[in-house]
Write an enzyme that holds these catalytic residues in place. Sequence first.
Site, PDB file in Angstrom:
ATOM      1  N   THR A 175     -25.307 -84.186  37.829  1.00  0.00           N
ATOM      2  CA  THR A 175     -26.259 -83.577  36.896  1.00  0.00           C
ATOM      3  C   THR A 175     -25.567 -82.623  35.925  1.00  0.00           C
ATOM      4  OG1 THR A 175     -28.363 -82.361  36.821  1.00  0.00           O
ATOM      5  CG2 THR A 175     -26.739 -81.548  38.365  1.00  0.00           C
ATOM      6  N   SER A 198     -29.731 -85.016  30.933  1.00  0.00           N
ATOM      7  CA  SER A 198     -29.659 -84.201  32.167  1.00  0.00           C
ATOM      8  C   SER A 198     -28.479 -84.547  33.057  1.00  0.00           C
ATOM      9  CB  SER A 198     -30.919 -84.379  32.999  1.00  0.00           C
ATOM     10  OG  SER A 198     -32.043 -84.206  32.220  1.00  0.00           O
ATOM     11  N   THR A 231     -31.770 -85.461  37.052  1.00  0.00           N
ATOM     12  CA  THR A 231     -30.553 -85.674  37.841  1.00  0.00           C
ATOM     13  C   THR A 231     -30.582 -87.049  38.478  1.00  0.00           C
ATOM     14  OG1 THR A 231     -30.379 -83.369  38.420  1.00  0.00           O
ATOM     15  CG2 THR A 231     -29.463 -84.902  40.004  1.00  0.00           C
ATOM     16  N   THR A 287     -34.068 -84.081  43.484  1.00  0.00           N
ATOM     17  CA  THR A 287     -34.061 -83.839  42.046  1.00  0.00           C
ATOM     18  C   THR A 287     -35.102 -82.772  41.766  1.00  0.00           C
ATOM     19  OG1 THR A 287     -34.421 -84.868  39.874  1.00  0.00           O
ATOM     20  CG2 THR A 287     -35.662 -85.790  41.702  1.00  0.00           C
ATOM     21  N   GLY A 288     -34.918 -82.055  40.678  1.00  0.00           N
ATOM     22  CA  GLY A 288     -35.904 -81.032  40.351  1.00  0.00           C
ATOM     23  C   GLY A 288     -35.286 -79.650  40.308  1.00  0.00           C
ATOM     24  N   ARG A 291     -24.577 -70.743  36.290  1.00  0.00           N
ATOM     25  CA  ARG A 291     -25.608 -71.156  37.263  1.00  0.00           C
ATOM     26  C   ARG A 291     -25.221 -72.502  37.888  1.00  0.00           C
ATOM     27  NH1 ARG A 291     -29.094 -75.842  37.986  1.00  0.00           N
ATOM     28  NH2 ARG A 291     -30.976 -75.126  38.995  1.00  0.00           N
TER      29      ARG A 291
HETATM   30  C1  SD4 Z   1     -30.518 -78.666  39.166  1.00  0.00           C
HETATM   31  N1  SD4 Z   1     -31.530 -80.341  40.526  1.00  0.00           N
HETATM   32  O1  SD4 Z   1     -29.458 -78.371  38.664  1.00  0.00           O
HETATM   33  C2  SD4 Z   1     -30.870 -80.123  39.282  1.00  0.00           C
HETATM   34  C3  SD4 Z   1     -31.656 -80.519  38.089  1.00  0.00           C
HETATM   35  C4  SD4 Z   1     -32.349 -81.796  38.254  1.00  0.00           C
HETATM   36  O2  SD4 Z   1     -33.414 -83.601  37.604  1.00  0.00           O
HETATM   37  O3  SD4 Z   1     -32.587 -82.292  39.297  1.00  0.00           O
HETATM   38  N2  SD4 Z   1     -32.742 -82.459  37.293  1.00  0.00           N
HETATM   39  O4  SD4 Z   1     -31.320 -77.824  39.555  1.00  0.00           O
END
Ligand code: SD4
Length: 334
Positions: A209, A88, A191, A242-243, A219
Amino acid sequence: MGTNRRTFLKQSLASSSLLISAGVLESCAKPVAEEKPSEKFKPLILSTWNHGMPANDRAWEVLNATGNLVDAVEEGVKVTELDLENLSVGLQGLPDREGIATLDASIMAGDGRCGSVAFVRQIKHPISLARKVMDLTPHVMLAGEGARQFAIAQGFPLEPEVLSPKAAELYKEWKVKSEYKPVINIENHDTIGMIALGPDGKLAGSCTTSGLAYKMHGRVGDSPIIGAGLYVDDEVGAATATGLGESIIRICGSFLIVELMRQGRSPQEACEEAVRRLIAKNSANIKDIQAGFLAINKDGEYGAFAVHPGFNFARHQQGGKDLIDSKSSFTKNG
Ligand code: SD4
């Protein structure tokens, strides 16, 4: 100068020197330990997920060696950008639907300096490119081909566009159905966001990330967006996220947390309120959305909170380091 004025000056000087000597005497009588910055502010480094441990190790080392917090948060997350096990972060991360790895990163100092890159290809260390945007350009953010051109101009080597063996294998499997289905806490959400308090009371943060696996080409997530994936303000504190980036951008997650702390919330309370708002704004499909926040204030208090269980973070401070499980809004049973 008239006599009166001369007398007045003499008296003032005499009384101020008395005051000074009284002050000196007072401080001799009650010795106050000289306030070295490192004694007032205890350095603290927090990073998202398990991979935060080796990243924090490196950041801690750099901070101790150089005292430069911005270097520390940059060098720290560079470890994760090179971690071949991590799918990731960095060029070894899972690609977009076209099979291309595109990266997002941001860096910020507590005095407001910041830089980021989005949708950038072929660059091994997007965090260092974000740092160059911050240090060398009048801009905050460069994206796509422009970011790549800037990287070339700055002497960054272009890496070949070849997926890591693990990413290639998973991408091949994914292509069979070509379904985009975010899976909570697994591979999609790893991330690294790092926030740190230095011995001088200053703050800094970084975030990097490869974004969501199998995302649409082009995106961009929250991580390179100042205020969404990362925000740092020396007056208050710092936060990172994160997320699922879309859910985080919708509430300006990291900026929101810093502003809540400015209004008096603790880092923990601020993270919990951010998650509450994120859930409110994404309620239709919240069971498929994971997001976690990490925050620190200028007094060295910290907090974390996530939508679902499974989020954890690494903490390094004087005298030790550990991995801590974050609490979450939903429990395992919903
Ligand atoms: C995203 N926030 O590109 C990032 C992905 C992520 O842990 O956090 N992964 O949306």
